[in-house]
Scaffold this motif. Structure first.
Motif, short mmCIF file in Angstrom:
data_model
loop_
_atom_site.label_atom_id
_atom_site.label_comp_id
_atom_site.label_asym_id
_atom_site.label_seq_id
_atom_site.Cartn_x
_atom_site.Cartn_y
_atom_site.Cartn_z
N LYS B 77 0.90 -1.33 0.03
CA LYS B 77 -0.06 0.05 0.08
C LYS B 77 0.95 1.23 0.12
O LYS B 77 1.99 1.08 0.51
CB LYS B 77 -1.00 0.04 1.22
CG LYS B 77 -2.12 -0.95 1.18
CD LYS B 77 -3.23 -0.11 1.77
CE LYS B 77 -4.25 -1.31 1.49
NZ LYS B 77 -4.70 -2.16 3.00
N PRO B 78 0.48 2.38 -0.54
CA PRO B 78 1.20 3.59 -0.73
C PRO B 78 1.76 3.91 0.64
O PRO B 78 3.06 4.28 0.67
CB PRO B 78 0.24 4.76 -1.17
CG PRO B 78 -0.84 3.74 -1.74
CD PRO B 78 -1.08 2.62 -1.11
N ASN B 79 0.88 3.90 1.79
CA ASN B 79 1.64 4.32 3.08
C ASN B 79 2.80 3.49 3.49
O ASN B 79 3.62 3.98 4.19
CB ASN B 79 0.41 4.32 4.33
CG ASN B 79 -0.29 3.15 4.25
OD1 ASN B 79 -0.78 2.57 3.20
ND2 ASN B 79 -0.18 2.21 5.37
N ARG B 80 2.59 2.06 3.08
CA ARG B 80 3.84 1.41 3.41
C ARG B 80 5.12 1.56 2.62
O ARG B 80 6.10 1.59 3.05
CB ARG B 80 3.68 -0.27 3.29
CG ARG B 80 2.28 -0.91 3.73
CD ARG B 80 2.41 -1.01 5.29
NE ARG B 80 3.38 -2.06 5.48
CZ ARG B 80 4.10 -2.04 6.68
NH1 ARG B 80 3.86 -1.21 7.68
NH2 ARG B 80 5.31 -2.73 6.77
N VAL B 81 4.91 2.08 1.25
CA VAL B 81 5.85 2.39 0.54
C VAL B 81 6.49 3.56 1.01
O VAL B 81 7.81 3.70 1.17
CB VAL B 81 5.37 2.58 -0.92
CG1 VAL B 81 6.77 3.13 -1.77
CG2 VAL B 81 4.69 1.32 -1.42
N THR B 82 5.68 4.72 1.39
CA THR B 82 6.42 5.91 2.23
C THR B 82 7.23 5.31 3.40
O THR B 82 8.16 5.92 3.59
CB THR B 82 5.22 6.62 2.45
OG1 THR B 82 4.29 7.02 1.26
CG2 THR B 82 5.86 7.98 3.01
N LYS B 83 6.63 4.53 4.30
CA LYS B 83 7.33 4.29 5.53
C LYS B 83 8.53 3.55 5.17
O LYS B 83 9.66 3.69 5.81
CB LYS B 83 6.58 3.32 6.20
CG LYS B 83 7.12 3.23 7.76
CD LYS B 83 6.07 2.58 8.72
CE LYS B 83 6.61 2.86 10.03
NZ LYS B 83 5.82 2.16 11.12
N LYS B 84 8.67 2.86 3.95
CA LYS B 84 9.91 2.31 3.67
C LYS B 84 10.81 3.23 3.20
O LYS B 84 12.04 2.87 2.96
CB LYS B 84 9.74 1.12 2.45
CG LYS B 84 8.93 0.01 2.98
CD LYS B 84 9.68 -1.28 2.73
CE LYS B 84 8.99 -2.48 3.28
NZ LYS B 84 8.73 -2.36 4.78
N GLY B 85 10.44 4.43 2.79
CA GLY B 85 11.50 5.52 2.32
C GLY B 85 11.42 6.10 1.16
O GLY B 85 12.45 6.33 0.56
N MET B 86 10.35 5.96 0.54
CA MET B 86 10.03 6.60 -0.91
C MET B 86 9.01 7.47 -0.67
O MET B 86 7.84 7.17 -0.74
CB MET B 86 9.98 5.57 -1.90
CG MET B 86 11.03 5.01 -2.30
SD MET B 86 11.14 4.23 -4.17
CE MET B 86 9.48 3.59 -4.16
N ALA B 87 9.22 8.89 -0.84
CA ALA B 87 8.20 9.86 -1.03
C ALA B 87 8.02 10.76 -1.93
O ALA B 87 8.80 10.79 -2.85
CB ALA B 87 8.37 10.71 0.32
#
Lengths: 400, 262
Positions: B77-87
């Motif tokens: 999910k987008p929020n997981r991707v952001t948490k992994k470090g891609m914003a």
């Protein structure tokens, strides 16, 4: 030149209104004496009235547009005033002290009837603040809020009836049950937005009511449950008068508790996530916020408050049946939130006081009170769609 | 040089339409890479795929954040991707318009903080401290992006250039290792574009963030990027340094159409 145009516009408006009201205001058929009465005087009144009112209407609209323009350029006058009153101690402290004195003295000055109305208004304040979390902060249009209210009320009524549990032990149970039902409803509607969400919640509200109405063995159907215990105070039984005063203060306590909680929440990590979700769901998720959890939290927390007030409602009226939990009730609570100002605590409080107390005090004009009530709502939404008090965000100061 | 983002054979279908066609792409640590291409080439679709907004039909997306293991992020999910470090930022600005500038940036801190409902209600010591850290951190980012004088303004009242900057600030608040910018210079005047150029370079140099951007402003792309990927009809048609790209006949053809003499 402009004047002539304005007059022409108003003239057309008055013509239109005369035409619209012609059948009901002018013609009167007298079936007994078999003749038709033409009341041309009424037509004249409608014509002149709408002619003049249309000027007022346009003037107000212009004022509103000017206000919007000022807000866009960043120099807003009115919202500033409210903000200043809330921030500056020299306004704030006397205001709070004054309100406290009024609130404490109220049940001793006024009659039991007045106290009882005020208690109802306080209950709606709490309901409004609870729904404000869901609708005002998280932007999830919930039309079935009353379902959770019913859950709270019936949990107290049934637990009291079957097991003789007292008010104070059921209050937390009601809150927890509200929470659980909030999560239960939250799950299926998580993927929905806007209108679709509204319809599903509306359906949910009706389901709960219909279950309560038809499942006789469980809820005693439309005949409801009577003789519910009033809230006790360490086993002391009150007279009716003291009990209503006691309930009043209990509600004051709950209102203060709710205000503190909601105020803390809306300026917290969770509260900001709710507002972000309301503003832009895609961007919110792309900034690392778990949409599912954030929505569930809003739903469950809003429902918790409805559950609590439900328990109090059952204890106040000592009799409940499904008729108290119709869609109209949800609509009323939603109106409180929208009229008061979405996301604004003070707004919701004022909204609840107006919407609950106004119809009561308008009883003097009983024939017209619902008409007036409706007119006030329409006028408010046309001239101040953001509500009585627009949401103010917290400001931060940095000394660098 | 470590590769931090590796996209292998990525395809995305919308019904019968193939928006991305077996795309390969990688970003190495510390570089500024740009994706260019005509309108409708699938650039934004590509961003949506790697940030989890779309689930790609085929292919693999792998990230290796500095100091961490390589990981597949397909279907997250987008929020997981952001948490992994891609914003990321958005092409059509998507700020939270009724929140203040500072609050917009504070939202970016959400995934790096943890206080919950109970913490917010009780407002214990750890919550107060976390809140203060969030405010300070966000304010610093605003200073860095040059919009700290607007902290308490509503985002919707900001001038256009400042809104673009706020989008970058908000993305930076999530502490990404890779910043994805979707047309950061769109609608900016030449002066604002120059300032943006300087800001992006500074973010790369001072904050150790790599940058992948979609951009149409060729001057900006040529001056900023270390490498350029060119897309057309969902395919990558060329890649290389700015000077490679500028002389590449395939690229010229994609932009200007078939040469009459050829």
């Amino acid at each position: 030149m402009i004047k002539a145009q304005e007059i022409k516009k108003s003239f057309l408006v008055s013509l239109w209104f005369m035409f619209l009201t012609f059948p009901i205001m002018v013609i009167r058929v007298n079936p007994i004496e078999k003749f038709v009465e033409w009341r041309w005087k009424n037509m004249l009144v409608v014509g002149i009235g709408s002619f003049l009112l249309s000027f007022v209407w346009r003037y107000m609209l212009k004022k509103k547009e000017a206000g919007e323009k000022r807000a866009e350029t960043g120099e807003s006058g009115k919202t500033f005033l409210i903000q200043r009153i809330l921030e500056e101690r020299r306004f704030y402290i006397p205001l709070v002290t004054g309100l406290t004195i009024i609130a404490v003295a109220f049940p001793f000055i006024f009659s039991m009837y007045q106290t009882s109305i005020m208690t109802t208004a306080l209950m709606y304040i709490v309901l409004g603040l609870g729904l404000n979390i869901v609708v005002g902060l998280a932007g999830l249009l919930d039309l079935g809020y009353v379902a959770f209210y019913a859950v709270g009320a019936y949990s107290y009524a049934l637990l009291n009836y079957h097991f003789g549990l007292g008010f104070w032990s059921v209050l937390p149970i009601g809150a927890v049950l509200g929470f659980i039902f909030g999560v239960l409803l939250g799950f299926p509607v998580l993927r929905l937005q806007g209108d679709y969400l509204a319809i599903v919640t509306l359906g949910f509200g009706e389901i709960i009511r219909l279950v309560l109405e038809n499942w006789n063995e469980f809820s005693f159907g439309p005949s409801g449950i009577a003789n519910i215990d009033r809230p006790g105070f360490f086993g002391i039984q009150f007279s009716l008068q003291t009990a209503s005063i006691y309930l009043y203060f209990l509600m004051i306590g709950l209102v203060i508790f709710t205000i503190i909680v909601v105020n803390r929440l809306q300026n917290s990590r969770i509260g900001r996530a709710w507002i972000a979700l309301r503003e832009d769901e895609t961007a919110c998720q792309a900034m690392g916020i778990d949409k599912t959890r954030t929505k569930l939290r809003a739903f469950a927390l809003g429902a918790t408050w409805a559950g609590m007030v439900g328990v109090i409602f059952a204890a106040k009226t000592t009799f409940i049946n499904p008729a108290s939990f119709t869609f109209l009730e949800s609509a009323m609570i939603l109106s409180i939130v929208v009229l008061g100002g979405m996301g604004s605590i003070l707004g919701v409080i004022i909204g609840a006081l107006i919407l609950i107390l106004l119809p009561e005090y308008l009883r003097a004009f009983s024939d017209y009170r619902m008409l007036l009530f409706g007119a006030i709502m329409v006028i408010m939404m046309v001239f101040r769609p953001q509500g009585i008090i627009a949401n103010i965000r917290r400001t931060y100061k940095f000394n660098e | 040089m470590n590769t931090i983002l590796e996209v292998k054979d990525l395809s995305m279908d919308f019904g019968g339409l193939r928006a991305l066609d077996h795309l390969d792409l990688n970003v190495v640590e510390g570089e500024i890479a740009a994706i260019i291409g005509p309108n409708g080439a699938g650039k934004t679709t590509f961003f949506n795929c790697i940030t989890g907004i779309y689930n790609p039909t085929e292919g693999e997306i792998l990230i290796s954040p500095p100091g961490k293991k390589r990981k597949k992020i397909n279907g997250l999910k987008p929020n997981r991707v952001t948490k992994k470090g891609m914003a990321r930022t958005f092409q059509n600005i998507r700020l939270f318009s009724n929140m203040t500038v500072l609050e917009n940036v504070m939202i970016g801190r959400h995934c790096r903080t943890s206080s919950g409902i109970v913490g917010a209600i009780l407002r214990g010591r750890s919550t107060i401290k976390e809140e203060k850290d969030v405010v300070d951190f966000s304010y610093n980012i605003l200073k860095k992006t040059g919009i700290s004088h607007l902290v308490n303004e509503f985002a919707k009242n900001l001038p256009y250039g400042a809104q673009r900057r706020l989008e970058i600030a908000r993305a930076m608040a999530t502490e990404p290792f890779l910043l994805l910018l979707d047309e950061p210079a769109a609608g900016m005047n030449p002066r604002e574009t120059r300032e943006l150029d300087e800001l992006i370079t500074r973010l790369r140099d001072e904050d150790n963030v790599s940058i992948l951007m979609i951009e149409h402003d060729m001057k900006l792309v040529m001056s900023l990027s270390d490498r350029i990927f060119v897309m057309d009809y969902g395919r990558k048609i060329a890649q290389g340094t700015p000077s490679d790209i500028i002389n590449n006949p395939v690229v010229i053809k994609a932009y200007l159409g078939e040469d009459i003499d050829a």
